[in-house]
Scaffold this motif. Structure first.
Motif, PDB file in Angstrom:
ATOM      1  N   GLU A   1      -0.948 -20.355  -1.037  1.00  0.00           N
ATOM      2  CA  GLU A   1      -0.609 -20.878   0.286  1.00  0.00           C
ATOM      3  C   GLU A   1       0.852 -21.338   0.325  1.00  0.00           C
ATOM      4  OE1 GLU A   1      -2.395 -24.264   3.230  1.00  0.00           O
ATOM      5  OE2 GLU A   1      -3.781 -23.299   1.818  1.00  0.00           O
ATOM      6  N   GLN A   2       1.235 -22.115  -0.691  1.00  0.00           N
ATOM      7  CA  GLN A   2       2.636 -22.600  -0.748  1.00  0.00           C
ATOM      8  C   GLN A   2       3.625 -21.466  -0.944  1.00  0.00           C
ATOM      9  OE1 GLN A   2       4.475 -26.117  -2.738  1.00  0.00           O
ATOM     10  NE2 GLN A   2       2.374 -26.421  -3.428  1.00  0.00           N
ATOM     11  N   LEU A   3       3.169 -20.431  -1.632  1.00  0.00           N
ATOM     12  CA  LEU A   3       4.066 -19.315  -1.939  1.00  0.00           C
ATOM     13  C   LEU A   3       4.537 -18.615  -0.660  1.00  0.00           C
ATOM     14  CD1 LEU A   3       5.320 -17.822  -4.346  1.00  0.00           C
ATOM     15  CD2 LEU A   3       3.328 -16.323  -4.375  1.00  0.00           C
ATOM     16  N   GLN A   4       3.679 -18.679   0.364  1.00  0.00           N
ATOM     17  CA  GLN A   4       4.051 -18.050   1.639  1.00  0.00           C
ATOM     18  C   GLN A   4       5.285 -18.695   2.256  1.00  0.00           C
ATOM     19  OE1 GLN A   4       2.185 -15.388   2.620  1.00  0.00           O
ATOM     20  NE2 GLN A   4       1.148 -15.807   0.662  1.00  0.00           N
ATOM     21  N   GLU A   5       5.514 -19.951   1.884  1.00  0.00           N
ATOM     22  CA  GLU A   5       6.583 -20.699   2.552  1.00  0.00           C
ATOM     23  C   GLU A   5       7.978 -20.375   2.034  1.00  0.00           C
ATOM     24  OE1 GLU A   5       5.455 -24.795   2.190  1.00  0.00           O
ATOM     25  OE2 GLU A   5       3.429 -24.344   2.928  1.00  0.00           O
ATOM     26  N   ILE A   6       8.060 -19.712   0.898  1.00  0.00           N
ATOM     27  CA  ILE A   6       9.402 -19.398   0.381  1.00  0.00           C
ATOM     28  C   ILE A   6       9.577 -17.893   0.225  1.00  0.00           C
ATOM     29  CG2 ILE A   6       9.630 -21.585  -0.864  1.00  0.00           C
ATOM     30  CD1 ILE A   6       9.085 -19.910  -3.445  1.00  0.00           C
ATOM     31  N   ASP A   7      10.849 -17.494   0.234  1.00  0.00           N
ATOM     32  CA  ASP A   7      11.174 -16.084   0.068  1.00  0.00           C
ATOM     33  C   ASP A   7      11.361 -15.794  -1.415  1.00  0.00           C
ATOM     34  OD1 ASP A   7      12.038 -13.520   0.304  1.00  0.00           O
ATOM     35  OD2 ASP A   7      13.506 -13.932   1.886  1.00  0.00           O
ATOM     36  N   PHE A   8      10.248 -15.815  -2.140  1.00  0.00           N
ATOM     37  CA  PHE A   8      10.369 -15.732  -3.604  1.00  0.00           C
ATOM     38  C   PHE A   8      10.914 -14.390  -4.090  1.00  0.00           C
ATOM     39  CE2 PHE A   8       6.716 -13.088  -4.685  1.00  0.00           C
ATOM     40  CZ  PHE A   8       5.932 -13.182  -3.552  1.00  0.00           C
ATOM     41  N   GLN A   9      10.676 -13.341  -3.311  1.00  0.00           N
ATOM     42  CA  GLN A   9      11.214 -12.038  -3.715  1.00  0.00           C
ATOM     43  C   GLN A   9      12.730 -12.082  -3.746  1.00  0.00           C
ATOM     44  OE1 GLN A   9       9.135  -9.687  -4.565  1.00  0.00           O
ATOM     45  NE2 GLN A   9       7.373  -9.559  -3.163  1.00  0.00           N
ATOM     46  N   GLN A  10      13.280 -12.715  -2.719  1.00  0.00           N
ATOM     47  CA  GLN A  10      14.735 -12.767  -2.638  1.00  0.00           C
ATOM     48  C   GLN A  10      15.325 -13.724  -3.682  1.00  0.00           C
ATOM     49  OE1 GLN A  10      16.313 -13.376   1.356  1.00  0.00           O
ATOM     50  NE2 GLN A  10      18.383 -13.354   0.492  1.00  0.00           N
ATOM     51  N   ILE A  11      14.603 -14.792  -3.976  1.00  0.00           N
ATOM     52  CA  ILE A  11      15.077 -15.707  -5.015  1.00  0.00           C
ATOM     53  C   ILE A  11      15.138 -14.982  -6.357  1.00  0.00           C
ATOM     54  CG2 ILE A  11      14.639 -17.854  -6.264  1.00  0.00           C
ATOM     55  CD1 ILE A  11      13.218 -18.897  -3.752  1.00  0.00           C
ATOM     56  N   ARG A  12      14.082 -14.235  -6.635  1.00  0.00           N
ATOM     57  CA  ARG A  12      14.087 -13.436  -7.868  1.00  0.00           C
ATOM     58  C   ARG A  12      15.296 -12.507  -7.908  1.00  0.00           C
ATOM     59  NH1 ARG A  12       7.980 -11.207  -7.575  1.00  0.00           N
ATOM     60  NH2 ARG A  12       6.903 -12.829  -8.770  1.00  0.00           N
ATOM     61  N   GLU A  13      15.558 -11.924  -6.758  1.00  0.00           N
ATOM     62  CA  GLU A  13      16.664 -10.969  -6.673  1.00  0.00           C
ATOM     63  C   GLU A  13      18.013 -11.640  -6.985  1.00  0.00           C
ATOM     64  OE1 GLU A  13      17.859  -7.026  -6.184  1.00  0.00           O
ATOM     65  OE2 GLU A  13      15.920  -7.982  -6.558  1.00  0.00           O
ATOM     66  N   ILE A  14      18.180 -12.873  -6.501  1.00  0.00           N
ATOM     67  CA  ILE A  14      19.436 -13.599  -6.749  1.00  0.00           C
ATOM     68  C   ILE A  14      19.661 -13.783  -8.246  1.00  0.00           C
ATOM     69  CG2 ILE A  14      20.615 -15.820  -6.483  1.00  0.00           C
ATOM     70  CD1 ILE A  14      19.320 -16.074  -3.728  1.00  0.00           C
ATOM     71  N   PHE A  15      18.578 -14.046  -8.980  1.00  0.00           N
ATOM     72  CA  PHE A  15      18.732 -14.237 -10.423  1.00  0.00           C
ATOM     73  C   PHE A  15      18.808 -12.906 -11.176  1.00  0.00           C
ATOM     74  CE2 PHE A  15      16.652 -18.404  -9.421  1.00  0.00           C
ATOM     75  CZ  PHE A  15      17.742 -19.181  -9.776  1.00  0.00           C
TER      76      PHE A  15
END
Length: 340
Positions: free
Chosen positions: A268-282
């Motif tokens: 549920e919390q994961l929906q709130e962030i753009d984790f794919q893009q965060i991964r991409e930044i790193f």
DNA sequence: CAACGAAA
DNA sequence: TTTCGTTGG
């Protein structure tokens, strides 16, 4: 600030001397910010010149670079470019902390509580454009190269450790590890003891090196997995992390499920962030490609003129500091001559 | 933070 | 020589 990987990574104590003859990519923002925060008088005011302009960053850079060069360390400073748009929340958060600290600082001053005043003053630290320019100017007099990163400095610094142009990246932040730096050095200074705020005790601060490969092996994680651990704990791009998840839980969850998408408790919390893009930044950060890192001769007179005439440094102090550097470099070249 | 100088 | 409080700008 930053990412709390302290308890997970493999940290090894080292010395500044161990970096002799090596190129070290320094996170310029990180270093200068620390000078601005800590080089202050007892009331929390920064050092300043005759015109009232802050000089703490110049003082820090002067002494630290003299120490580096004296030891044969080759620093290259990496400056930040434009922050990724995902960082705006973190930038806002930091701004708010500064505003709160400003109020607390004024109260402490009114109460005559110097210790608190100093503490809160440090939290109000901000870096102005002029300071970046001035720092680059001083580095130029030193013949020390600097690089303008297109985005996060950490990412370009990490990149340099992979192209072999730098041995390690120096920063206090663990982001470099997620950015894929081969090696990270923390406490890249030789000042030994530091006071614990509000207490009468001291701790020894020594340089420590973190080899990303060793850390991954010891944690039995891939870099992708470690990045997900970081996101669970909280990065600059999701500053709050996940509720009730610290380093320990984060590690356990990723060990068990490998990826954020596969951890049932957090969906549920994961929906709130753009984790794919965060991964991409790193994983695929925007970095500067550098042909060659060039170290120039030291313009001793340039350093003196700038610091003494323009920025109100004591001539005696600057001269004796630079003489110390000259002596150290002469000794180095003598040692080298003995091979021929 | 790092240098300086007085005191131990 | 080392340690510790103070100053630097």
């Amino acid at each position: 600030m930053g990412l709390n990987l302290k308890d997970l990574v493999v940290r090894e104590k080292t010395t500044l001397e161990a970096f002799s003859n090596k190129v070290i990519a320094i996170d310029a923002y990180n270093a200068i910010y620390q000078f601005l925060a800590s080089i202050r008088g007892p009331d929390g005011l920064q050092l300043s010149d005759a015109e009232g302009r802050i000089t703490s960053h110049l003082s820090g850079l002067l002494y630290r670079n003299v120490n580096f060069l004296s030891l044969g360390i080759k620093p290259v400073y990496v400056f930040d470019g434009k922050p990724p748009s995902l960082k705006t929340a973190e930038i806002e958060r930091r701004k708010q902390i500064k505003m709160d600290a400003t109020i607390k600082y004024e109260k402490a001053i009114a109460d005559g509580n110097l210790e608190d005043a100093r503490k809160y003053a440090q939290q109000t630290t901000s870096m102005k454009d002029g300071m970046v320019k001035e720092s680059k100017q001083l580095l130029t007099y030193f013949g020390i190269p600097y690089i303008e990163a297109p985005s996060e400095g950490e990412a370009t610094a990490a990149h340099l450790t992979n192209t072999g142009q730098a041995y390690a990246s120096a920063s206090q932040d663990f982001d470099s590890i997620l950015c894929g730096a081969k090696r990270l050095v923390r406490n890249f200074t030789n000042s030994g003891r530091r006071k614990i705020p509000n207490k009468n005790t001291y701790i020894d601060i020594v340089p420590e090196i973190i080899e990303t490969q060793k850390t991954l092996e010891s944690l039995e994680l891939t870099r992708e997995e470690l990045i997900d651990v970081g996101i669970l704990i909280g990065t600059d791009f999701n500053p709050n992390g996940f509720e009730r998840i610290g380093p320990k839980t984060a590690l356990k969850m990723i060990k068990q499920h490998s990826r954020l998408e596969d951890i049932p408790q957090i969906q549920e919390q994961l929906q709130e962030i753009d984790f794919q893009q965060i991964r991409e930044i790193f994983l695929n950060p925007e970095v500067a490609e550098i042909d060659e890192i060039i170290f120039n001769d030291i313009d001793y007179e340039g350093i003196t003129n700038y610091l003494v005439k323009e920025r109100s440094f004591s001539e005696d102090r600057v001269n004796s500091t630079l003489n110390r550097l000259k002596k150290a470099l002469e000794k180095k070249s003598q040692n080298l001559d003995q091979w021929f």
